[in-house]
Scaffold this motif. Structure first.
Motif, short mmCIF file in Angstrom:
data_model
loop_
_atom_site.label_atom_id
_atom_site.label_comp_id
_atom_site.label_asym_id
_atom_site.label_seq_id
_atom_site.Cartn_x
_atom_site.Cartn_y
_atom_site.Cartn_z
N HIS A 45 77.77 -57.80 -31.01
CA HIS A 45 77.31 -59.17 -30.79
C HIS A 45 75.79 -59.26 -30.90
CE1 HIS A 45 76.95 -57.06 -27.04
NE2 HIS A 45 76.45 -58.08 -26.38
N ARG A 46 75.15 -58.14 -31.20
CA ARG A 46 73.68 -58.10 -31.29
C ARG A 46 73.23 -58.10 -32.76
NH1 ARG A 46 72.17 -57.36 -26.22
NH2 ARG A 46 73.45 -56.11 -24.80
N THR A 106 73.37 -64.77 -19.96
CA THR A 106 74.15 -64.54 -21.18
C THR A 106 75.55 -65.14 -21.07
OG1 THR A 106 74.91 -62.38 -20.36
CG2 THR A 106 72.90 -62.41 -21.69
N LYS A 107 76.04 -65.30 -19.85
CA LYS A 107 77.40 -65.80 -19.66
C LYS A 107 77.49 -67.33 -19.65
CE LYS A 107 78.91 -61.67 -17.16
NZ LYS A 107 79.28 -61.09 -15.85
N LEU A 117 83.42 -61.17 -24.54
CA LEU A 117 83.28 -62.58 -24.19
C LEU A 117 82.73 -63.38 -25.37
CD1 LEU A 117 81.88 -62.39 -20.54
CD2 LEU A 117 84.20 -62.95 -21.27
N ASN A 118 81.76 -62.80 -26.10
CA ASN A 118 81.20 -63.50 -27.25
C ASN A 118 82.24 -63.73 -28.32
OD1 ASN A 118 78.01 -63.98 -27.66
ND2 ASN A 118 78.33 -62.38 -26.12
N TYR A 119 83.08 -62.73 -28.57
CA TYR A 119 84.11 -62.90 -29.60
C TYR A 119 85.11 -63.97 -29.18
CZ TYR A 119 87.82 -62.13 -32.94
OH TYR A 119 88.76 -62.33 -33.92
N THR A 148 84.02 -64.96 -33.55
CA THR A 148 83.41 -64.07 -34.54
C THR A 148 82.28 -63.31 -33.87
OG1 THR A 148 82.50 -63.91 -36.78
CG2 THR A 148 81.72 -65.74 -35.40
N LEU A 149 81.72 -62.35 -34.59
CA LEU A 149 80.58 -61.57 -34.10
C LEU A 149 79.67 -61.28 -35.29
CD1 LEU A 149 82.32 -58.87 -31.84
CD2 LEU A 149 80.95 -60.81 -31.03
#
Length: 376
Positions: A184-185, A233-234, A360-362, A367-368
């Motif tokens: 995710h970075r 971030t959340k 969590l990002n996905y 997507t990432l």
């Protein structure tokens, strides 16, 4: 949701690595003196991947370790990946070290195996180690297994520098991303390397996406449970989950920090009755009652700081009751997984993700960056 294309899966393209030099991005991020269970889990993933790379000519592992502050008085050794060598005894890894004369040409020149040089860095010297490239192809030893030094000793990594990525790519013929947990970075080793090499998703990366996609593949009722800290971030993800989840449960520091800046105006967001650092047992029992009505539960982050046995009580109760339910359960995040391993509960969940933030990002964005870098 990203549907993986077989064209980019290592599992479907083993023949493409025969007699090739393979550059592998793994996640060996250990910031403590001893290895926790999640960290041992990451080492296991790295070892499991090697079984699929047996036909390769050479395997080069790259990873980051922590966030080296260049003024940190602990110096170089605490951030060196050399600490992994004793935990990978079956492989002949070579740990690249910084050479004094590299300050001029900004490159790694040769491996140091002299123990007396291992801790030769001062905080002052660390300010000078803004490398731009790794050693040239001709400088690599012939050992089959190579471990290169911490990527974050190079400013090009976090700056997503394409020239830095190019210098990495010149070491190999093929690239494999087996670092779902950092995908995710927008960092060079994740985003830029695939521009220069044929690239594939590793075995665990594939497994992560296939399991997380189950969240999107049905009309089942979805619950997202978020504890721990890192609210900065959340928070954006919590807002996105409002459009995806049937229930969002916030506990621990996440609940505390969220309620300090937001009013709860949505009945799909469930918070503790008494919001503080540790979620009380009564609130956790209320959480569990609501969660029984869900089909899929995704959990990231404990309900307390887990500093002692007493503060563990709520998280332990939640975990034990969750595994008794018939829901499909997914768990991610280093603190949560370490806790489950400690209490021998990890095997009772349907899927353990190696990534907390990446998971969590996905789920929030479907997507990432690391996915799009390989499968465009």
């Amino acid at each position: 949701m990203v549907k993986l294309n077989n064209k980019y899966l290592l599992s479907k393209n083993i023949n493409k690595i025969i007699d090739k030099r393979v550059l592998v991005r793994v996640d060996l991020n250990i910031e403590t003196c001893g290895f926790t269970q999640i960290e041992n889990y990451r080492i296991k993933i790295a070892k499991d991947l090697l079984k699929f790379l047996e036909s390769a000519k050479q395997i080069i592992f790259i990873s980051h370790l922590g966030q080296p502050p260049y003024a940190d008085q602990r110096g170089y050794a605490d951030y060196s990946l050399e600490k992994f060598i004793p935990y990978l005894p079956e492989f002949k890894f070579v740990n690249w070290k910084y050479e004094e004369n590299a300050k001029n040409d900004k490159s790694f020149l040769a491996p140091k195996n002299n123990a007396e040089n291992d801790n030769s860095f001062s905080a002052t010297e660390m300010t000078k180690t803004y490398f731009s490239s790794f050693p040239s192809f001709s400088a690599l030893p012939n050992d089959k297994f190579i471990l290169l030094e911490n990527l974050r000793f190079f400013e090009g990594e976090e700056k997503n520098d394409i020239e830095f990525a190019k210098s990495l790519s010149e070491l190999a013929d093929v690239f494999v991303n087996e670092a779902f947990s950092v995908s995710h970075r927008n960092h060079a080793s994740i985003i830029e390397i695939p521009k220069f090499l044929p690239s594939y998703f590793g075995i665990n990366f594939e497994n992560e996406i296939r399991n997380l996609n189950k969240v999107f593949e049905s009309d089942n009722k979805l619950a997202i449970v978020i504890g721990g800290a890192k609210i900065e971030t959340k928070l954006p993800l919590i807002k996105k989950f409002l459009n995806k989840a049937d229930l969002i449960v916030l506990g621990g520091l996440t609940a505390k920090e969220f309620t300090e800046t937001h009013q709860i105006e949505n009945d799909r967001i469930l918070i503790p009755q008494k919001v503080n650092d540790d979620t009380d047992l009564k609130s956790i029992k209320i959480f569990l009652k609501r969660l029984k009505k869900m089909d899929i539960i995704v959990w990231n982050g404990p309900f307390a700081k887990l500093s002692d046995g007493e503060s563990e009580a709520g998280t332990l109760l939640f975990a034990k009751e969750l595994v008794r339910m018939k829901n499909f359960t997914i768990v991610g995040g280093g603190d949560t997984i370490s806790f489950l391993y400690k209490h021998k509960l990890h095997s009772k969940f349907d899927f353990i993700s190696t990534g907390g933030g990446a998971m969590l990002n996905y789920l929030a964005n479907e997507t990432l960056p690391g996915l799009e870098a390989i499968q465009k």
